[in-house]
Design a protein around this motif. Sequence first.
Motif, PDB file in Angstrom:
ATOM      1  N   LEU A 266     161.260 101.054  26.185  1.00  0.00           N
ATOM      2  CA  LEU A 266     161.824 101.305  27.513  1.00  0.00           C
ATOM      3  C   LEU A 266     161.055 100.565  28.601  1.00  0.00           C
ATOM      4  CD1 LEU A 266     162.840 105.076  27.392  1.00  0.00           C
ATOM      5  CD2 LEU A 266     164.258 103.053  27.105  1.00  0.00           C
ATOM      6  N   SER A 267     159.780 100.287  28.347  1.00  0.00           N
ATOM      7  CA  SER A 267     159.012  99.486  29.300  1.00  0.00           C
ATOM      8  C   SER A 267     159.574  98.071  29.360  1.00  0.00           C
ATOM      9  CB  SER A 267     157.537  99.453  28.890  1.00  0.00           C
ATOM     10  OG  SER A 267     156.769  98.783  29.855  1.00  0.00           O
ATOM     11  N   ILE A 268     159.965  97.537  28.205  1.00  0.00           N
ATOM     12  CA  ILE A 268     160.612  96.220  28.134  1.00  0.00           C
ATOM     13  C   ILE A 268     161.930  96.255  28.892  1.00  0.00           C
ATOM     14  CG2 ILE A 268     161.809  94.636  26.561  1.00  0.00           C
ATOM     15  CD1 ILE A 268     159.561  95.177  24.531  1.00  0.00           C
ATOM     16  N   VAL A 269     162.691  97.327  28.697  1.00  0.00           N
ATOM     17  CA  VAL A 269     163.973  97.489  29.395  1.00  0.00           C
ATOM     18  C   VAL A 269     163.760  97.439  30.908  1.00  0.00           C
ATOM     19  CG1 VAL A 269     165.816  99.136  29.935  1.00  0.00           C
ATOM     20  CG2 VAL A 269     165.158  98.742  27.567  1.00  0.00           C
ATOM     21  N   LYS A 270     162.801  98.205  31.391  1.00  0.00           N
ATOM     22  CA  LYS A 270     162.531  98.255  32.835  1.00  0.00           C
ATOM     23  C   LYS A 270     162.143  96.880  33.380  1.00  0.00           C
ATOM     24  CE  LYS A 270     160.156 101.157  36.253  1.00  0.00           C
ATOM     25  NZ  LYS A 270     159.564 100.152  37.139  1.00  0.00           N
TER      26      LYS A 270
END
Length: 298
Positions: A266-270
């Motif tokens: 989710l950090s990659i998504v953000k």
Amino acid sequence: MIVSALICICIILACAFIITLIKVLLMKKAAIEIFEEMEEKLKNDTNTLITVSTSDKSMRKLAQKLNEQLKELRKRRHYFMQGDAELKEAVTNISHDIRTPLTAICGYLELLEGEEMSKKAIRYLEIIKSRTEILENLTEELFQYSMITTGEEDMEREEVVINSVLEESIAAFYTVLTEVNISPHIKITEKRIVRKLSPSALSRIFSNLINNAVKYSDGDLEIILSEKGEIVFSNTASGLNYMQVSKLFERFYTVEDMQKSTGLGLSIVKKLVEQMDGSIMAEYNDEKLIISVYFPES
């Protein structure tokens, strides 16, 4: 005499009032100058210091103290940025170094599968292969994150139909969703939602969000693309709480029972959403995890 004295007193008071008023106005001007310069220094990475036009000792002392704090702030910012850059470079190098021997290990494991072995050896081989696949996925996630954060990821944009990319991402995860007994409820508007984005980055965003639902869902998943272009992923996640959800986008954060994750999905998504000028938020209401993504029109 009395009248003259009163007139003199009035003149003195008027002069004192005017002098005080001028001093107050000058101090106000100096305060505004300090405020505007402080705001500009914090906004832009510059080595210049705060200057004031007033000769008032108190305001000049205030400017001096603020300049001292600015110097300390810049020093700490530089130290942090240097450390962050070194960490990203280290993660990139480590993940790259691990990928090479992992590829070789996976190759040898495939060769071993063709050899004649005992049942016990076959079982051990399956365990090794399973653990190697997990390690390979985690290493790849680390590598992709480091590429994105260092700006080495290709982010060329083009006109993209979000509807199509979302449908393709859902179709790609159909088998995975079926295996965990999730039948997604999908609502995709018939209106073509076109945005100037990176197709590969958008696909990765959707893949990571669906994969996140597979990890945390209690068995349901709803995906909505509205006419306004907002994409919403929601699922029941009774195993989470408000505090955990508030930290989902933090790098390396993992929920305690998710031992197969680096906490980077989710950090990659953000990162990808923000790099394409979009916005993302996570909510937790009535045991429902709701993640909303929006890309404004160009």
